[in-house]
Design an enzyme around this catalytic site. Sequence first.
Site, PDB file in Angstrom:
ATOM      1  N   GLY A   1       0.822  -1.209   0.000  1.00  0.00           N
ATOM      2  CA  GLY A   1       0.000   0.000   0.000  1.00  0.00           C
ATOM      3  C   GLY A   1       0.851   1.252   0.000  1.00  0.00           C
ATOM      4  O   GLY A   1       2.069   1.217   0.159  1.00  0.00           O
TER       5      GLY A   1
ATOM      6  N   GLY B   1       0.845   5.340   1.548  1.00  0.00           N
ATOM      7  CA  GLY B   1       0.241   6.287   2.473  1.00  0.00           C
ATOM      8  C   GLY B   1       0.892   7.641   2.366  1.00  0.00           C
ATOM      9  O   GLY B   1       1.781   7.871   1.532  1.00  0.00           O
TER      10      GLY B   1
ATOM     11  N   PHE C   1       2.931   9.029   4.342  1.00  0.00           N
ATOM     12  CA  PHE C   1       4.312   9.086   4.787  1.00  0.00           C
ATOM     13  C   PHE C   1       5.205   8.106   4.043  1.00  0.00           C
ATOM     14  O   PHE C   1       6.370   7.960   4.363  1.00  0.00           O
ATOM     15  CB  PHE C   1       4.392   8.796   6.288  1.00  0.00           C
ATOM     16  CG  PHE C   1       3.761   9.877   7.116  1.00  0.00           C
ATOM     17  CD1 PHE C   1       4.348  11.122   7.190  1.00  0.00           C
ATOM     18  CD2 PHE C   1       2.579   9.659   7.789  1.00  0.00           C
ATOM     19  CE1 PHE C   1       3.775  12.129   7.947  1.00  0.00           C
ATOM     20  CE2 PHE C   1       2.002  10.662   8.547  1.00  0.00           C
ATOM     21  CZ  PHE C   1       2.602  11.901   8.623  1.00  0.00           C
ATOM     22  N   GLY C   2       4.690   7.410   3.051  1.00  0.00           N
ATOM     23  CA  GLY C   2       5.515   6.484   2.296  1.00  0.00           C
ATOM     24  C   GLY C   2       4.751   5.232   1.915  1.00  0.00           C
ATOM     25  O   GLY C   2       3.518   5.199   1.934  1.00  0.00           O
ATOM     26  N   SER C   3       5.496   4.183   1.574  1.00  0.00           N
ATOM     27  CA  SER C   3       4.909   2.936   1.094  1.00  0.00           C
ATOM     28  C   SER C   3       5.177   1.802   2.082  1.00  0.00           C
ATOM     29  O   SER C   3       6.115   1.860   2.879  1.00  0.00           O
ATOM     30  CB  SER C   3       5.506   2.566  -0.264  1.00  0.00           C
ATOM     31  OG  SER C   3       5.296   3.607  -1.203  1.00  0.00           O
ATOM     32  N   VAL C   4       4.347   0.770   1.986  1.00  0.00           N
ATOM     33  CA  VAL C   4       4.490  -0.413   2.832  1.00  0.00           C
ATOM     34  C   VAL C   4       4.717  -1.624   1.931  1.00  0.00           C
ATOM     35  O   VAL C   4       4.014  -1.806   0.937  1.00  0.00           O
ATOM     36  CB  VAL C   4       3.251  -0.639   3.715  1.00  0.00           C
ATOM     37  CG1 VAL C   4       3.435  -1.871   4.593  1.00  0.00           C
ATOM     38  CG2 VAL C   4       2.984   0.584   4.580  1.00  0.00           C
TER      39      VAL C   4
ATOM     40  N   LYS D   1       7.517  -0.444   6.438  1.00  0.00           N
ATOM     41  CA  LYS D   1       7.078   0.896   6.063  1.00  0.00           C
ATOM     42  C   LYS D   1       8.311   1.704   5.675  1.00  0.00           C
ATOM     43  O   LYS D   1       9.201   1.939   6.492  1.00  0.00           O
ATOM     44  CB  LYS D   1       6.343   1.585   7.210  1.00  0.00           C
ATOM     45  CG  LYS D   1       5.881   3.015   6.845  1.00  0.00           C
ATOM     46  CD  LYS D   1       5.315   3.760   8.042  1.00  0.00           C
ATOM     47  CE  LYS D   1       3.940   3.265   8.396  1.00  0.00           C
ATOM     48  NZ  LYS D   1       3.307   4.146   9.425  1.00  0.00           N
TER      49      LYS D   1
ATOM     50  N   ASP E   1      -5.497   8.859  15.483  1.00  0.00           N
ATOM     51  CA  ASP E   1      -5.850   8.541  14.097  1.00  0.00           C
ATOM     52  C   ASP E   1      -6.446   7.140  14.006  1.00  0.00           C
ATOM     53  O   ASP E   1      -6.106   6.353  13.133  1.00  0.00           O
ATOM     54  CB  ASP E   1      -4.626   8.663  13.191  1.00  0.00           C
ATOM     55  CG  ASP E   1      -5.011   8.768  11.706  1.00  0.00           C
ATOM     56  OD1 ASP E   1      -6.145   9.222  11.419  1.00  0.00           O
ATOM     57  OD2 ASP E   1      -4.194   8.402  10.849  1.00  0.00           O
TER      58      ASP E   1
END
Length: 672
Positions: A345, A347, A349-352, A366, A463
């Site tokens: 995925g 997001g 703040f970056g990718s996973v 992450k 969150d």
Amino acid sequence: MPAMDSSRFLSCLFPILFLMINQALGQVCINEKGNYTTNSTYQTNLNRLLSSLPSDENGNGYGFYNASYRLNSSNEHIYAIGLCRGDVTVGDCRSCLNNSRYDLLQRCPNQKEAFGSYEKCMLRYSNRSIYGVMETEPSPAYYNTNNVSSSDLDGFNQELRKLLESIRSEAAAGGSLRKFAFGNTSAPSFQTIFALAQCTPDISEQLCSDCLVGAFADISSIYGKVGGGVNKPSCYFRFDLYPFYDPTTVKQLPSPPPSTNTTNTSQGSKSSKSRTVIVVSIIASLLLAMFMGICLRVRKAKKKLQSNLIPDEDVDEIGSAESLQFNFDTIRIATDDFSEANKLGQGGFGSVYKGRLYNGQEIAVKRLSVNSGQGDLEFKNEVLLVAKLQHRNLVRLLGFCLEGVERLLIYEFVPNASLDHIIFDPIKRAQLDWDRRYKIIVGITRGLIYLHEDSRLRIIHRDLKASNILIDEEMTPKISDFGMAKLFGVDQTQGNTSRIVGTYGYMAPEYAMHGHFSVKSDVYSFGVLVLEIVSGQKNNSFHHGENVEDLLSYAWKCWREETASNLIDPALTNGSRNEIMRCIHIGLLCVQENIADRPTMNAIVLMLNSYSVTLPVPSQPAFLRDGNVGSDMTLGWKNSSEVITTGSDRSKSSSVKAPEHEVSLITEVYPR
């Protein structure tokens, strides 16, 4: 055979010879040194030590690597040494050491000591100190399968001995950075013998020479072969009829300082001693001043870290997070160089990415965005917070990596992805019967109780939403993503911030509009989540027939009209109707506009587990509607200041406006 034909023959035979030699190099498991248990702390730390061994901080710049690791508070250590052939490039050296550690651990499972020799490197590890100690056993030998012709044997061996003696002396005198030498000589029948010798540079010149003499004595095991070698933990040699090494890639050692000749007169000696005393005194004074300055700076930085992030009593515990550091190459290999096929995925703040460590363990990585203005703080938050949190309903942090611009967070892999991928999918949500949904609700409740009450620090997630609830193979929910979390002291009740972080639709109104946050902020988000789980619909896009309404508005209308059963997901064809209705009731209590009216998570778990607890009548929910903002959009408002309330004490701090980001805004409190 003519010289030209012999050369061509050997050139064609090279791949076969290489394969034979590569397979013949030895790996020795030293059983008498003891075993470790699978999945034990020893195994975990051995893996980390070996993965970090081929790094600049553990190397001397000339292919020699040395590192050790102390096991927690015990006196037991793990030691490792890696040595690459003197002509091997840095890239090939690290690749060989990384590959050899996988091979050696597989060949010597659960062994506390092992030694492996490979084409371009050697690797050894032990639970005893091995640096600076000459080791001559084990002593695996390998050889080329071709034999020297009987008519040439005496001449061949005579020239080989001369060559080996020559490179032995040169290798031993190599110095503390590298002890390596190579050469060639002519043999009978127009043949050329190539040979090299090398010692680990941590042993002395004499010990290196002695080690090689012992290795040469073992040549009897490969007598009559045209090529071969003997590998010992502290030294090795090899010879063959083709140039298996590359002289052009041997890195030059630094030149020794020029020596000067002086007349040792009595007066000169006294003068030299006086100068030495003065110089030593000056250097000692400078070093002492530098040491004191460094101590003061470290102490100041530590105090700043403590005041910015955590209470004093938790600094030492959080410092242990350094033991969780992974080598970047280890994670890069585990994720297949962060391939798109392994991407789980993307997001704000970056990718996973999904990955698999060499021991077979699956991980989720992450990879924080290099250009994210908020990345540093999120990285700090997650490492310092999640490393401390241990609960079955919280995602577990396995480690982190901080190398150059790369910042990675390594988590346990949760196979069923996040709750939003299931509950909002019209097909997948049919897999969630009421028992499973109820189990998810209860699990989230327990996770929040741990954050709010049971952990040593009170933590506000800020969150909480469906995409931040991961579901494992047993359908157990795990709260994730602590990049926006805030720590509270034991006596701290609420806080104010000038920057709002979170996802629209899940944020409590007092937080979204004024920056006030507390445990009741997470309770509000939990209430929205419960209503989503019951209905199977997103909070800002509730489908009722042909109409699309706000979930909270629709839920409140159904409650007032006593038609709350209309809120239940049609896919729920079984399960306790009373239990479902009770969850709707609890969800509405959590999203009430008045903060004081919302229950705590401790009260909620009682409501879920005991029907003898009478539920109060809910009041009108707080509505946050904006047709221009979707449910996945994060909002940001600017207030004039940030305030943390801790009982009777209030401390204010200045704030700097953070750059806009398309998904998230985040800040940090710096008390004055």
